[in-house]
Design a protein around this motif. Structure first.
Motif, PDB file in Angstrom:
ATOM      1  N   CYS A 105     140.587   6.886  -8.003  1.00 32.74           N
ATOM      2  CA  CYS A 105     139.449   7.301  -7.181  1.00 32.74           C
ATOM      3  C   CYS A 105     139.728   7.073  -5.701  1.00 32.74           C
ATOM      4  O   CYS A 105     139.422   7.927  -4.864  1.00 32.74           O
ATOM      5  N   ARG A 106     140.311   5.942  -5.371  1.00 31.97           N
ATOM      6  CA  ARG A 106     140.641   5.668  -3.964  1.00 31.97           C
ATOM      7  C   ARG A 106     141.693   6.657  -3.455  1.00 31.97           C
ATOM      8  O   ARG A 106     141.623   7.119  -2.324  1.00 31.97           O
ATOM      9  N   LYS A 107     142.640   6.992  -4.304  1.00 35.79           N
ATOM     10  CA  LYS A 107     143.713   7.899  -3.902  1.00 35.79           C
ATOM     11  C   LYS A 107     143.181   9.283  -3.542  1.00 35.79           C
ATOM     12  O   LYS A 107     143.684   9.932  -2.626  1.00 35.79           O
ATOM     13  N   ILE A 108     142.147   9.729  -4.243  1.00 29.56           N
ATOM     14  CA  ILE A 108     141.616  11.067  -3.972  1.00 29.56           C
ATOM     15  C   ILE A 108     140.457  11.056  -2.978  1.00 29.56           C
ATOM     16  O   ILE A 108     139.848  12.092  -2.742  1.00 29.56           O
ATOM     17  N   GLY A 109     140.158   9.892  -2.404  1.00 29.18           N
ATOM     18  CA  GLY A 109     139.210   9.869  -1.304  1.00 29.18           C
ATOM     19  C   GLY A 109     137.890   9.157  -1.524  1.00 29.18           C
ATOM     20  O   GLY A 109     137.017   9.198  -0.662  1.00 29.18           O
ATOM     21  N   PHE A 110     137.713   8.510  -2.664  1.00 28.49           N
ATOM     22  CA  PHE A 110     136.476   7.773  -2.899  1.00 28.49           C
ATOM     23  C   PHE A 110     136.530   6.404  -2.226  1.00 28.49           C
ATOM     24  O   PHE A 110     137.593   5.784  -2.162  1.00 28.49           O
ATOM     25  N   LEU A 111     135.379   5.968  -1.743  1.00 34.58           N
ATOM     26  CA  LEU A 111     135.239   4.656  -1.121  1.00 34.58           C
ATOM     27  C   LEU A 111     134.237   3.829  -1.914  1.00 34.58           C
ATOM     28  O   LEU A 111     133.270   4.368  -2.472  1.00 34.58           O
ATOM     29  N   LEU A 112     134.444   2.526  -1.946  1.00 35.94           N
ATOM     30  CA  LEU A 112     133.510   1.624  -2.598  1.00 35.94           C
ATOM     31  C   LEU A 112     132.244   1.554  -1.754  1.00 35.94           C
ATOM     32  O   LEU A 112     132.295   1.235  -0.567  1.00 35.94           O
ATOM     33  N   THR A 113     131.099   1.895  -2.365  1.00 35.34           N
ATOM     34  CA  THR A 113     129.846   1.920  -1.614  1.00 35.34           C
ATOM     35  C   THR A 113     128.779   1.005  -2.192  1.00 35.34           C
ATOM     36  O   THR A 113     127.724   0.837  -1.595  1.00 35.34           O
ATOM     37  N   GLY A 114     129.036   0.424  -3.350  1.00 37.43           N
ATOM     38  CA  GLY A 114     128.043  -0.468  -3.940  1.00 37.43           C
ATOM     39  C   GLY A 114     128.546  -1.104  -5.209  1.00 37.43           C
ATOM     40  O   GLY A 114     129.675  -0.870  -5.655  1.00 37.43           O
ATOM     41  N   GLU A 115     127.680  -1.901  -5.784  1.00 40.64           N
ATOM     42  CA  GLU A 115     128.033  -2.632  -6.997  1.00 40.64           C
ATOM     43  C   GLU A 115     126.764  -2.842  -7.815  1.00 40.64           C
ATOM     44  O   GLU A 115     125.711  -3.137  -7.265  1.00 40.64           O
ATOM     45  N   ARG A 116     126.870  -2.660  -9.112  1.00 42.93           N
ATOM     46  CA  ARG A 116     125.751  -2.929 -10.023  1.00 42.93           C
ATOM     47  C   ARG A 116     126.149  -4.126 -10.876  1.00 42.93           C
ATOM     48  O   ARG A 116     127.023  -4.024 -11.731  1.00 42.93           O
ATOM     49  N   LYS A 117     125.513  -5.229 -10.620  1.00 41.09           N
ATOM     50  CA  LYS A 117     125.838  -6.469 -11.320  1.00 41.09           C
ATOM     51  C   LYS A 117     125.490  -6.369 -12.806  1.00 41.09           C
ATOM     52  O   LYS A 117     124.415  -5.883 -13.172  1.00 41.09           O
ATOM     53  N   LYS A 118     126.426  -6.814 -13.623  1.00 39.61           N
ATOM     54  CA  LYS A 118     126.247  -6.888 -15.076  1.00 39.61           C
ATOM     55  C   LYS A 118     125.703  -5.581 -15.652  1.00 39.61           C
ATOM     56  O   LYS A 118     124.805  -5.571 -16.483  1.00 39.61           O
ATOM     57  N   ASP A 119     126.250  -4.468 -15.237  1.00 35.37           N
ATOM     58  CA  ASP A 119     125.775  -3.150 -15.641  1.00 35.37           C
ATOM     59  C   ASP A 119     126.235  -2.764 -17.040  1.00 35.37           C
ATOM     60  O   ASP A 119     125.575  -1.999 -17.724  1.00 35.37           O
ATOM     61  N   TYR A 120     127.365  -3.279 -17.458  1.00 32.75           N
ATOM     62  CA  TYR A 120     127.916  -2.932 -18.764  1.00 32.75           C
ATOM     63  C   TYR A 120     127.500  -3.958 -19.821  1.00 32.75           C
ATOM     64  O   TYR A 120     127.168  -5.099 -19.504  1.00 32.75           O
ATOM     65  N   THR A 121     127.535  -3.552 -21.082  1.00 30.66           N
ATOM     66  CA  THR A 121     127.080  -4.419 -22.169  1.00 30.66           C
ATOM     67  C   THR A 121     127.901  -5.701 -22.290  1.00 30.66           C
ATOM     68  O   THR A 121     127.406  -6.696 -22.788  1.00 30.66           O
TER      69      THR A 121
END
Length: 59
Positions: A25-41
């Protein structure tokens, strides 16, 4: 119209443990914009990434 000046963005979520997807994702131009804590099971966090569609089209 004000909306004509808005740039369109693409958002996605990826597990904090998925290093391969994060790198891609970073390689194709995405930037980290947020985080969802404990989002996965399993209790891991989801990283929210975004990219402007115009910048993705340039590559």
């Amino acid at each position: 119209m004000a909306q004509e000046n808005l740039e369109e963005s693409l958002f996605l979520e990826v597990s904090e443990h998925n290093a391969g997807d994060i790198q891609l994702c970073r390689k194709i131009g995405f930037l980290l914009t947020g985080e969802r804590k404990k989002d996965y099971t399993d209790g891991s966090d989801a990283l929210v990434m975004s990219a402007e569609l115009s910048s993705l089209a340039e590559d």
